[in-house]
Design a protein around this motif. Structure first.
Motif, short mmCIF file in Angstrom:
data_model
loop_
_atom_site.label_atom_id
_atom_site.label_comp_id
_atom_site.label_asym_id
_atom_site.label_seq_id
_atom_site.Cartn_x
_atom_site.Cartn_y
_atom_site.Cartn_z
N ARG A 17 0.84 -1.03 0.30
CA ARG A 17 -0.22 -0.10 0.05
C ARG A 17 0.48 1.28 0.08
N ARG A 20 2.20 1.97 -3.07
CA ARG A 20 1.39 2.03 -4.07
C ARG A 20 1.73 3.71 -3.92
N GLN A 21 1.62 4.22 -2.92
CA GLN A 21 0.64 5.90 -2.68
C GLN A 21 2.09 6.67 -3.14
N GLU A 24 2.77 6.43 -6.80
CA GLU A 24 1.81 7.50 -7.59
C GLU A 24 1.88 8.65 -6.87
N MET A 25 2.47 9.43 -6.01
CA MET A 25 3.01 10.61 -5.98
C MET A 25 3.92 11.00 -6.59
#
Length: 155
Positions: A17, A20-21, A24-25
């Protein structure tokens, strides 16, 4: 009798998780700024404008042992840390800046980094009075020049 509370997620789930974050950032926030900086510097180099920027800022930046073009690093970092890093890397790869000069300018980038970007996000939201906003914006810029002076002595 107590009921079982929600189970904690597995460490691997937390890691995935977070990855993934982070992805994304990096791809939606940081990467566009870095690419924009590379494109900007390349455009300024190809058109020859970077030469004139260097001439204009040479008197100020030479006080810190830096070439005039390095002012672009500070301006970019003032708008966005990612953009500032992009300009810095472009200048390193083109031979405009060497290791000692990077050591001088890097702390200044982070002292005033992304100030323009955060001004609207933070200071505007909390309702800072207009007169104080200029003071708040000026302090990191003054500190950045002080940091470069100190780093020029140390390096």
């Amino acid at each position: 009798m107590t009921t079982m509370s929600t189970q904690k997620p597995l460490m691997t789930e937390v890691f995935v998780r977070g990855a993934r974050q982070g992805w994304e950032m990096a791809t939606k926030s940081m990467l566009p700024n870095v690419v924009m900086a590379f494109v900007l510097i390349k455009a300024l180099t190809v058109t020859g404008l970077i030469h004139y920027i260097g001439i204009a800022f040479e008197p100020i930046m030479s006080l810190f042992g830096l070439p005039g073009e390095s002012a672009m690093v500070l301006v970019s970092a003032w708008m966005s840390n990612g953009g500032g890093i992009g300009v810095l890397i472009a200048f390193i790869s083109e031979g405009v800046l060497n290791g000692e000069q990077v050591a001088i300018i890097l702390p200044a980038m982070f002292v005033m980094g992304a100030q323009l970007q955060y001004m609207g996000r933070c200071l505007g939201v909390i309702g800072i009075k207009d007169k104080m906003l200029y003071v708040i914006m000026l302090i990191p810029i003054v500190l950045a020049f002080a940091v470069m002076a100190v780093m020029n002595i140390i390096v």
